[in-house]
Design an enzyme around this catalytic site. Structure first.
Site, PDB file in Angstrom:
ATOM      1  N   SER A 137       0.850  -1.197   0.000  1.00 29.58           N
ATOM      2  CA  SER A 137       0.000   0.000   0.000  1.00 29.58           C
ATOM      3  C   SER A 137       0.878   1.237   0.000  1.00 29.58           C
ATOM      4  O   SER A 137       1.987   1.221   0.552  1.00 29.58           O
ATOM      5  CB  SER A 137      -0.901   0.020   1.238  1.00 29.58           C
ATOM      6  OG  SER A 137      -1.648   1.219   1.300  1.00 29.58           O
ATOM      7  N   TYR A 150      -1.733  -0.437  11.039  1.00 33.29           N
ATOM      8  CA  TYR A 150      -1.929  -0.840   9.643  1.00 33.29           C
ATOM      9  C   TYR A 150      -0.816  -0.289   8.757  1.00 33.29           C
ATOM     10  O   TYR A 150      -0.202  -1.036   7.980  1.00 33.29           O
ATOM     11  CB  TYR A 150      -3.287  -0.365   9.130  1.00 33.29           C
ATOM     12  CG  TYR A 150      -3.460  -0.611   7.652  1.00 33.29           C
ATOM     13  CD1 TYR A 150      -3.755  -1.886   7.175  1.00 33.29           C
ATOM     14  CD2 TYR A 150      -3.303   0.420   6.721  1.00 33.29           C
ATOM     15  CE1 TYR A 150      -3.885  -2.128   5.817  1.00 33.29           C
ATOM     16  CE2 TYR A 150      -3.441   0.185   5.365  1.00 33.29           C
ATOM     17  CZ  TYR A 150      -3.732  -1.085   4.916  1.00 33.29           C
ATOM     18  OH  TYR A 150      -3.854  -1.333   3.578  1.00 33.29           O
TER      19      TYR A 150
END
Length: 260
Positions: A137, A150
């Protein structure tokens, strides 16, 4: 003699990017083993409709037992493509989060993924062929205020993918890292982030994101950021002080920052 179709393993395949990656595999001649922590009957039916042979594993890939269940389904077969997409997020301030939820994010996004890669990657190396796609990501490029765990796990995946790629550069096995931005999946609902600016904002189509990642994997590229806006954000992150990035992320992810 009937030619055997190549085999792809796709994790996190019940919805979102993983669902679309599995679909692309089926459309491009792969048979599939798909895994997720949610029911897979609808995904299995869709993939069979595309002509693929499909096996499913419903289990928690944050656990050793869950990954072992997937490995047992693979058995002794060669995996031509491993698309390690399973992962989830967790919103709110770190100190306000439940530690069991924190650990589950780390164990899903990092520990389970690395264990699966360790097992199947060895087989690929031994047979001198294979493709690996990791869903990283652009979140891994910036400190994730109100999403700290995260973003930290994705920083690990982004970095790990390049290290593994270098180690395997002469092996016949390629490693690709797909780095999406905000994508229109169940991610933000599951992460309890619907009351944030990023949770309410415009997001990318998971089918488009998956296509970008799948094509990069098939070309053997090292990494791919989906979308012009995300590419600009990734480039800016490389030259922006970390403290500034953290403040920018706060504006996107702090609870109650949605504009509705």
């Amino acid at each position: 003699m009937v030619d055997l179709r190549p085999l792809a393993v796709v994790t996190g395949a019940s919805s979102g990017i993983g669902y679309e990656l599995a679909k692309l595999c089926a459309q491009n001649g792969f048979d599939l083993i798909i895994a997720a922590d949610r029911p897979l009957a609808e995904t299995e039916q869709m993939l069979r409709g595309l002509g693929a042979s499909v096996e499913t594993v419903q289990g928690d890939l944050a656990t050793t037992d869950g990954v072992d269940q997937l490995l047992a389904t693979v058995g002794g077969r060669h995996v031509d493509a491993l698309l390690a997409n399973a992962g989830h997020g967790l919103g709110h301030a770190f100190l306000d989060q439940d530690f069991a939820a924190i650990r589950h994010v780390i164990d899903t996004n990092v520990t389970g993924t690395v264990y699966l890669l360790h097992q199947l990657g060895r087989r690929m190396r031994d047979q001198e062929r294979g493709r690996i796609l990791l869903t990283g990501s652009i979140a891994g490029l910036m400190p994730g205020s109100f999403q700290a765990v995260y973003n930290g796990t994705k920083a690990f995946i982004d970095s790990f993918s390049f290290a593994l790629r270098d180690e395997l550069k002469d092996s016949g096995v390629t490693v690709t890292c797909l780095m999406p931005g905000a994508t229109d999946t169940e991610f933000f609902e599951r992460a309890d982030m619907l009351d944030t600016k990023v949770g309410q904002g415009k997001k990318d189509d998971p089918a488009d994101v998956a296509k970008t990642g799948f094509e990069a994997m098939m070309r053997g590229e090292g990494d791919i950021v989906h979308g012009l806006k995300n590419k600009m954000q990734a480039a800016a992150a490389a030259v922006t002080p970390q403290s500034v990035l953290a403040g920018q992320h706060r504006k996107m992810a702090e609870p109650g920052t949605d504009e509705t």
